[in-house]
Design an enzyme around this catalytic site. Structure first.
Site, PDB file in Angstrom:
ATOM      1  N   HIS A  71       0.822  -1.216   0.000  1.00  0.00           N
ATOM      2  CA  HIS A  71       0.000   0.000   0.000  1.00  0.00           C
ATOM      3  C   HIS A  71       0.855   1.265   0.000  1.00  0.00           C
ATOM      4  O   HIS A  71       0.321   2.371  -0.082  1.00  0.00           O
ATOM      5  CB  HIS A  71      -0.931   0.020   1.222  1.00  0.00           C
ATOM      6  N   HIS A  86       1.892   6.942  -0.369  1.00  0.00           N
ATOM      7  CA  HIS A  86       1.049   6.132   0.525  1.00  0.00           C
ATOM      8  C   HIS A  86      -0.349   6.048  -0.085  1.00  0.00           C
ATOM      9  O   HIS A  86      -1.116   7.004  -0.028  1.00  0.00           O
ATOM     10  CB  HIS A  86       1.008   6.789   1.912  1.00  0.00           C
TER      11      HIS A  86
END
Length: 166
Positions: A71, A86
């Site tokens: 992620h 992110h």
């Protein structure tokens, strides 16, 4: 003597222009609904609210970190800037579901190289937000950070940040 034999060491550029790592709408970090990012605890940068689930390299550099859950990814630009991308907020809890990495730690990347693809609809369903912070995590070691005045961007195309080393 060895320098003459092997040529001059390539000098690191002082300024790097980072392109949009995702397609979507550019937001200020203050608009990110998470205090870690909105209060710049990890560093300064921008955020992109994506319309496509694909992340590309914003700079020429090297992958420093690929989170096991895929992620988030950390890239070191040629001037030493460390950039964290992110994907979404609270996406770590998805444990990598819907994320596919196309690189590994230590990979050399060029602007526009695919880093991670992900299921945007799944992130919309399972995470707090799809908004994706792009942070300079070592800003204290760097010089100026200029945020370009762009609103809608295409991955690998428009410049979004100009990062200078000291």
């Amino acid at each position: 003597m060895l320098k003459k034999l092997f040529g001059k060491k390539e000098e690191a550029p002082k300024t790097v222009n980072a392109v949009a790592p995702l397609t979507g709408n550019v937001k200020s970090l203050e608009e990110v609904p998470d205090p870690v990012f909105s209060q710049k605890m990890m560093g300064d940068g921008i955020a992109i609210d994506p319309t496509i689930g694909k992340v590309v390299s914003p700079v020429d550099g090297e992958i420093m970190q690929l989170f096991p859950t895929k992620h988030a990814v950390g890239i070191k630009a040629k001037n030493g800037a460390e950039i964290l991308i992110h994907i979404g907020l609270e996406t770590v809890s998805m444990n990598g579901e819907g994320f596919e990495a196309h690189i590994s730690e230590g990979s050399k990347v060029s602007i526009g190289d695919p880093l991670i693809t992900y299921d945007l609809e799944l992130v919309k369903e399972k995470a707090k937000s799809t908004i994706t912070p792009i942070i300079i995590t070592n800003g204290d070691d760097m010089g100026d950070l200029v945020k370009k005045d762009v609103t809608s961007v295409t991955a690998g195309q428009e410049e979004v940040l100009e990062i200078s080393s000291k």
